[in-house]
Design an enzyme around this catalytic site. Sequence first.
Site, mmCIF file in Angstrom:
data_model
loop_
_atom_site.group_PDB
_atom_site.id
_atom_site.type_symbol
_atom_site.label_atom_id
_atom_site.label_comp_id
_atom_site.label_asym_id
_atom_site.label_seq_id
_atom_site.Cartn_x
_atom_site.Cartn_y
_atom_site.Cartn_z
ATOM 1 N N ASP A 9 0.801 -1.274 0.078
ATOM 2 C CA ASP A 9 -0.011 0.008 -0.093
ATOM 3 C C ASP A 9 1.065 1.267 0.069
ATOM 4 O OD1 ASP A 9 1.004 -0.634 2.693
ATOM 5 O OD2 ASP A 9 -0.614 0.929 3.618
ATOM 6 N N GLU A 51 2.184 -9.906 0.498
ATOM 7 C CA GLU A 51 2.520 -8.624 0.301
ATOM 8 C C GLU A 51 3.800 -8.564 0.601
ATOM 9 O OE1 GLU A 51 -0.156 -6.237 2.554
ATOM 10 O OE2 GLU A 51 0.637 -4.302 1.825
ATOM 11 N N ASP A 77 1.099 -17.518 -4.304
ATOM 12 C CA ASP A 77 1.723 -16.591 -4.956
ATOM 13 C C ASP A 77 0.615 -15.918 -5.904
ATOM 14 O OD1 ASP A 77 3.629 -14.944 -6.312
ATOM 15 O OD2 ASP A 77 4.429 -16.502 -7.373
ATOM 16 N N HIS A 97 1.364 -8.893 -3.556
ATOM 17 C CA HIS A 97 0.728 -8.100 -3.319
ATOM 18 C C HIS A 97 1.295 -6.541 -3.193
ATOM 19 C CE1 HIS A 97 -3.113 -6.378 -1.969
ATOM 20 N NE2 HIS A 97 -2.458 -5.468 -1.064
HETATM 21 O O1 9MR Z 1 2.508 -6.635 9.435
HETATM 22 C C1 9MR Z 1 1.439 -6.403 9.794
HETATM 23 C C2 9MR Z 1 0.659 -7.830 10.603
HETATM 24 O O2 9MR Z 1 1.572 -7.861 11.802
HETATM 25 C C3 9MR Z 1 -0.684 -7.362 10.784
HETATM 26 O O3 9MR Z 1 -1.104 -8.808 11.455
HETATM 27 C C4 9MR Z 1 -1.494 -7.176 9.632
HETATM 28 C C5 9MR Z 1 -2.930 -6.920 10.085
HETATM 29 O O4 9MR Z 1 -3.140 -5.792 10.783
HETATM 30 O O5 9MR Z 1 -0.869 -5.926 9.160
HETATM 31 C C6 9MR Z 1 0.616 -5.945 8.773
HETATM 32 O O6 9MR Z 1 0.970 -4.828 8.328
HETATM 33 C C7 9MR Z 1 0.259 -4.121 7.241
HETATM 34 C C8 9MR Z 1 0.049 -2.683 7.567
HETATM 35 O O7 9MR Z 1 -1.237 -2.725 8.445
HETATM 36 C C9 9MR Z 1 -0.518 -1.882 6.435
HETATM 37 N N1 9MR Z 1 0.716 -2.124 5.259
HETATM 38 C C10 9MR Z 1 0.692 -3.546 4.830
HETATM 39 C C11 9MR Z 1 1.562 -4.188 6.223
HETATM 40 C C12 9MR Z 1 1.796 -5.593 5.675
HETATM 41 O O8 9MR Z 1 0.784 -6.428 5.208
#
Ligand code: 9MR
Length: 631
Positions: free
Chosen positions: A179, A543, A534, A490
């Site tokens: 994102d 991601e 994937d 992602h």
């Molecule tokens: O790394 C984060 C993980 O520990 C959490 O479980 C998850 C859900 O809240 O979010 C991950 O972080 C994301 C962040 O909220 C927004 N940018 C992408 C991050 C990686 O997925």
Amino acid sequence: MKFSKTIAKALTLSAVAAPALFAATAFQNQVGFLTNGQKQMAVIDAAGKDVVFKDAEGNTVLTVTAPETIPWEPAGDTAASLVDFTELKTAGTYQAFVGDDSIGHPINIADNALEDVTKGALKFFYFQRSSTELTEEFAGKYARAAGHPDTAVKYHASTGITDTAATFNGSKGWYDAGDYGKYVVNSGITVYTLLQLYQQNKEYFKDLNLNIPESENEIPDILDEIKWNLDWMLTMQDTDGGVFHKLTTLKFAGTVMPEKATAQRYAIGKAQEATWYFAAVMALASEIYQPYDEEFSKKCIEAAEAAYRWGVANELTYYEQPSGVTTGSYTGAAEWPARLWSLIEMYRVSGEKHLLEASKKWAITLKMKGVQNWQNTYMLGLYTIATNPDLFEKDMVDSAKTVIFSMADDYVKSMDKSGYGLPLIRSDFYWGSNGIAANKGMVLIHAYILSQEEKYLNAATSILDYILGRNPLDVSYLTGFGVNPTMNPHHRPSQADTVVAPVPGMVAGGPNASATDCAKKYTNENAVAKSYYDNSCSYATNEVAINWNAPFAYLVGSIQAIAATGKTYDVTEKPLARYEIASIPFASSNLRRAQFQEGQRLVVRGQAVQVELKDRNGVKRYFNLKGKQVR
Ligand code: 9MR
């Protein structure tokens, strides 16, 4: 070679792997092995058979009898023989065979076998730059227009700033992940990890060219790249020292290139988690940039001090995701480990005893041991203590080392139970498992720096091998590297551009047995390391994120740097900067203990009656009837 790849694909695709139907196959690091480093592969269906290693001319150079197979719980029922070919110490390209069948992938051995991966993992941060165009000169076919100038960022009401027309310049920084948000907590652990990579391997990184716009200046490229994010982090500090939690839109953007994602951006929240992380990172940065940019260095330490003061005065301000905001929340980061970490970093660059004394409020014990992640930075402070024995008191240094070695020894011990030879266990496979693996590698590298014991470096190398292909899916989780790399992460720019291959150098989050997105159909409680899809639809397994790339860069960069220079970090090295930090208040908060008073609201939350109070930003806080805050 083609044959073995086909087998691996078949294993990946079939729900029930049936290796007995096939000839032996092997899972290995698909990128490279250091000439004098550990070399291993996990071989399926070869126990008792000879694994023959041949050079490019087809000459046999080594034969190893595959030992008995051992299952590795995260891989389910595909037990493997761990074949060690460390003895192969001549640079070149090789291939392993069982009988007439080639197994695994080409084996590349070289003194600098991990240099391109190191560069790639660091170059990722350049590709994540916000507010600037990526030109062809530096980005090649991934050149793109500038996205998110962030020169007119608004203040969300959760910052406590009520002027809805006011804006500030929050430009630069790295996009967090797939994102386009920029989050201080996650930036904090990321930047620390990268700064330590440099700090501990200065000689190697001094001249390492990342081909970025600043490559021509006098500053090591890795520091130029990190500064891009530090510059942004500094913009997130409010005039009173507090630090905004994140800079994002209200909702995630669609799958578009950065320049097409033009919704209004806001600073959101202002709370202690971001503030402590910021203070710790700025203190470390003040030291590292001092020889290159005195003014910047001073700015960093002043920012750290102001942040710390605000944190003390606002102890109970936890970030809560405001309603109407659905970008990443990064809520719930452990508070005191972050505060301890910031005190330790500020003490390190100032030598001010009052900071050291303040840090003693929290004893360093094994009770808190656990691999570092964005939620918990306890270990980060401990690394600094353990690697600065001349600055910290002996009992603190000893305690920090005890925690590091206890963790590293647990990891090494867990490898005995793994035919894949990996210090990874079932419970490691949740969101961002590759980040967890790499962070375990960071623990092991510290154990190696502190002891020079090979077993720790070897265990770290095994984790690197895992990420680069020694895994039951035969995948290199690093885009652009290896025979079978992640292809559909992602990652908005990789999804929205016209180039087939994703941006290179990105570590995919990795198997996550709890994924509930489109990867759900691949989650496997009995083989958690196969719970991966994937496909860009899977943010929970595929991601990418700066806080996973940073420990990976630390791991591969440290291993390559140690091999190239023949030495590890000299723990007697003194910080270059010395800044005064005036005595700071320690505890203050007006809401530290909230005694119930008439007129306050009692509410029932869960099973308990609690006191509800509003803090100075109007955010509701809850306390039990003894006056202790509950979350
Ligand atoms: O790394 C984060 C993980 O520990 C959490 O479980 C998850 C859900 O809240 O979010 C991950 O972080 C994301 C962040 O909220 C927004 N940018 C992408 C991050 C990686 O997925």
